[in-house]
Design a protein around this motif. Structure first.
Motif, PDB file in Angstrom:
ATOM      1  N   MET A  44      43.308  44.246  43.481  1.00  0.00           N
ATOM      2  CA  MET A  44      44.422  44.676  42.648  1.00  0.00           C
ATOM      3  C   MET A  44      44.518  43.740  41.457  1.00  0.00           C
ATOM      4  O   MET A  44      44.375  42.529  41.602  1.00  0.00           O
ATOM      5  CB  MET A  44      45.730  44.626  43.449  1.00  0.00           C
ATOM      6  CG  MET A  44      46.897  45.260  42.705  1.00  0.00           C
ATOM      7  SD  MET A  44      48.498  45.221  43.574  1.00  0.00           S
ATOM      8  CE  MET A  44      48.107  45.458  45.254  1.00  0.00           C
ATOM      9  N   ASP A  45      44.748  44.324  40.268  1.00  0.00           N
ATOM     10  CA  ASP A  45      44.877  43.482  39.077  1.00  0.00           C
ATOM     11  C   ASP A  45      46.332  43.070  38.864  1.00  0.00           C
ATOM     12  O   ASP A  45      47.225  43.444  39.634  1.00  0.00           O
ATOM     13  CB  ASP A  45      44.263  44.155  37.844  1.00  0.00           C
ATOM     14  CG  ASP A  45      45.067  45.348  37.324  1.00  0.00           C
ATOM     15  OD1 ASP A  45      46.232  45.539  37.726  1.00  0.00           O
ATOM     16  OD2 ASP A  45      44.516  46.089  36.480  1.00  0.00           O
ATOM     17  N   ASP A  46      46.570  42.304  37.801  1.00  0.00           N
ATOM     18  CA  ASP A  46      47.905  41.764  37.511  1.00  0.00           C
ATOM     19  C   ASP A  46      48.941  42.850  37.235  1.00  0.00           C
ATOM     20  O   ASP A  46      50.137  42.632  37.392  1.00  0.00           O
ATOM     21  CB  ASP A  46      47.851  40.820  36.300  1.00  0.00           C
ATOM     22  CG  ASP A  46      47.000  39.597  36.569  1.00  0.00           C
ATOM     23  OD1 ASP A  46      46.741  39.309  37.757  1.00  0.00           O
ATOM     24  OD2 ASP A  46      46.586  38.937  35.602  1.00  0.00           O
ATOM     25  N   GLN A  47      48.494  44.019  36.794  1.00  0.00           N
ATOM     26  CA  GLN A  47      49.416  45.115  36.484  1.00  0.00           C
ATOM     27  C   GLN A  47      49.636  46.057  37.668  1.00  0.00           C
ATOM     28  O   GLN A  47      50.269  47.099  37.522  1.00  0.00           O
ATOM     29  CB  GLN A  47      48.908  45.937  35.290  1.00  0.00           C
ATOM     30  CG  GLN A  47      49.126  45.273  33.936  1.00  0.00           C
ATOM     31  CD  GLN A  47      48.151  44.129  33.679  1.00  0.00           C
ATOM     32  OE1 GLN A  47      46.975  44.258  33.918  1.00  0.00           O
ATOM     33  NE2 GLN A  47      48.664  43.015  33.189  1.00  0.00           N
ATOM     34  N   GLY A  48      49.089  45.703  38.827  1.00  0.00           N
ATOM     35  CA  GLY A  48      49.283  46.530  40.015  1.00  0.00           C
ATOM     36  C   GLY A  48      48.324  47.697  40.137  1.00  0.00           C
ATOM     37  O   GLY A  48      48.515  48.576  40.977  1.00  0.00           O
ATOM     38  N   LEU A  49      47.273  47.720  39.307  1.00  0.00           N
ATOM     39  CA  LEU A  49      46.253  48.759  39.414  1.00  0.00           C
ATOM     40  C   LEU A  49      45.321  48.374  40.563  1.00  0.00           C
ATOM     41  O   LEU A  49      44.759  47.286  40.579  1.00  0.00           O
ATOM     42  CB  LEU A  49      45.470  48.883  38.104  1.00  0.00           C
ATOM     43  CG  LEU A  49      44.504  50.065  38.014  1.00  0.00           C
ATOM     44  CD1 LEU A  49      45.253  51.398  38.017  1.00  0.00           C
ATOM     45  CD2 LEU A  49      43.648  49.941  36.770  1.00  0.00           C
ATOM     46  N   ILE A  50      45.188  49.285  41.512  1.00  0.00           N
ATOM     47  CA  ILE A  50      44.389  49.024  42.716  1.00  0.00           C
ATOM     48  C   ILE A  50      43.001  49.626  42.525  1.00  0.00           C
ATOM     49  O   ILE A  50      42.855  50.733  42.000  1.00  0.00           O
ATOM     50  CB  ILE A  50      45.077  49.639  43.951  1.00  0.00           C
ATOM     51  CG1 ILE A  50      46.478  49.038  44.122  1.00  0.00           C
ATOM     52  CG2 ILE A  50      44.234  49.430  45.208  1.00  0.00           C
ATOM     53  CD1 ILE A  50      47.390  49.844  45.020  1.00  0.00           C
ATOM     54  N   SER A  51      41.996  48.899  42.970  1.00  0.00           N
ATOM     55  CA  SER A  51      40.618  49.378  42.927  1.00  0.00           C
ATOM     56  C   SER A  51      40.089  49.464  44.356  1.00  0.00           C
ATOM     57  O   SER A  51      40.277  48.539  45.156  1.00  0.00           O
ATOM     58  CB  SER A  51      39.750  48.410  42.117  1.00  0.00           C
ATOM     59  OG  SER A  51      38.377  48.712  42.319  1.00  0.00           O
ATOM     60  N   MET A  52      39.433  50.589  44.674  1.00  0.00           N
ATOM     61  CA  MET A  52      38.722  50.732  45.941  1.00  0.00           C
ATOM     62  C   MET A  52      37.288  51.113  45.589  1.00  0.00           C
ATOM     63  O   MET A  52      37.030  52.203  45.070  1.00  0.00           O
ATOM     64  CB  MET A  52      39.358  51.814  46.820  1.00  0.00           C
ATOM     65  CG  MET A  52      38.683  51.921  48.176  1.00  0.00           C
ATOM     66  SD  MET A  52      39.476  53.126  49.271  1.00  0.00           S
ATOM     67  CE  MET A  52      38.821  54.642  48.587  1.00  0.00           C
ATOM     68  N   LYS A  53      36.389  50.185  45.824  1.00  0.00           N
ATOM     69  CA  LYS A  53      34.984  50.370  45.472  1.00  0.00           C
ATOM     70  C   LYS A  53      34.181  50.537  46.757  1.00  0.00           C
ATOM     71  O   LYS A  53      34.240  49.683  47.643  1.00  0.00           O
ATOM     72  CB  LYS A  53      34.498  49.150  44.693  1.00  0.00           C
ATOM     73  CG  LYS A  53      33.118  49.280  44.109  1.00  0.00           C
ATOM     74  CD  LYS A  53      32.819  48.048  43.265  1.00  0.00           C
ATOM     75  CE  LYS A  53      31.592  48.178  42.429  1.00  0.00           C
ATOM     76  NZ  LYS A  53      31.389  46.987  41.597  1.00  0.00           N
ATOM     77  N   THR A  54      33.447  51.646  46.853  1.00  0.00           N
ATOM     78  CA  THR A  54      32.613  51.929  48.010  1.00  0.00           C
ATOM     79  C   THR A  54      31.161  51.811  47.569  1.00  0.00           C
ATOM     80  O   THR A  54      30.726  52.514  46.663  1.00  0.00           O
ATOM     81  CB  THR A  54      32.890  53.349  48.542  1.00  0.00           C
ATOM     82  OG1 THR A  54      34.289  53.488  48.790  1.00  0.00           O
ATOM     83  CG2 THR A  54      32.111  53.618  49.819  1.00  0.00           C
ATOM     84  N   THR A  55      30.423  50.918  48.233  1.00  0.00           N
ATOM     85  CA  THR A  55      29.042  50.656  47.849  1.00  0.00           C
ATOM     86  C   THR A  55      28.107  50.932  49.026  1.00  0.00           C
ATOM     87  O   THR A  55      28.361  50.486  50.149  1.00  0.00           O
ATOM     88  CB  THR A  55      28.880  49.179  47.423  1.00  0.00           C
ATOM     89  OG1 THR A  55      29.813  48.898  46.384  1.00  0.00           O
ATOM     90  CG2 THR A  55      27.482  48.891  46.932  1.00  0.00           C
TER      91      THR A  55
END
Length: 133
Positions: A44-55
């Motif tokens: 999660m970044d400072d602005q609350g944007l969540i990332s879900m990365k599937t590799t």
């Protein structure tokens, strides 16, 4: 969201092929997906944007989202879905809708493992991930 953050590796998968059939994944794509052992990375970044990365060795898919805000997701099997991610009772609930269909993926951390339950109609798949130290 804190309990989800970090890197998780798939360690067990039950009924995944049946789930993929239920959502309309082709035979060839199912064969590849059944061989894949994905790693999930939540951040999660400072602005609350969540990332879900599937590799996997075959493909990397990343979605970025804010809780309870609909967004367009291009799934690993190339479906274009309208997706909403919400946090309910400690579970991260992902609802995808496309072409009049809908599926839900419930993720929760239990006993140090991330359990993903994929539900399409009466087909349920369970995938278990362990935290990568």
């Amino acid at each position: 969201m804190d309990q989800f953050q970090g890197t998780w590796k798939l360690t067990a998968s039950e009924n995944f092929d049946e789930y993929m059939k239920a959502i309309g994944v082709s035979f060839a794509s199912r064969q590849i997906a059944n061989l894949a052992k994905p790693t999930l990375l939540f951040s999660m970044d400072d602005q609350g944007l969540i990332s879900m990365k599937t590799t996997t060795t075959f493909k990397t898919v990343e979605i970025k989202f804010r809780l309870d805000e609909e967004f367009v997701e291009i799934t690993a099997d190339d479906r274009q879905a309208k997706t909403v991610m919400g946090l309910v009772d400690g579970k991260l609930i992902q609802t995808q809708t496309w072409e009049g269909k809908s599926t839900t993926i419930e993720r929760e951390v239990q006993g140090g493992k991330l359990i993903a339950k994929c539900i399409m109609d009466d087909v349920v798949c369970t995938r278990t991930y362990e935290k990568d130290q």
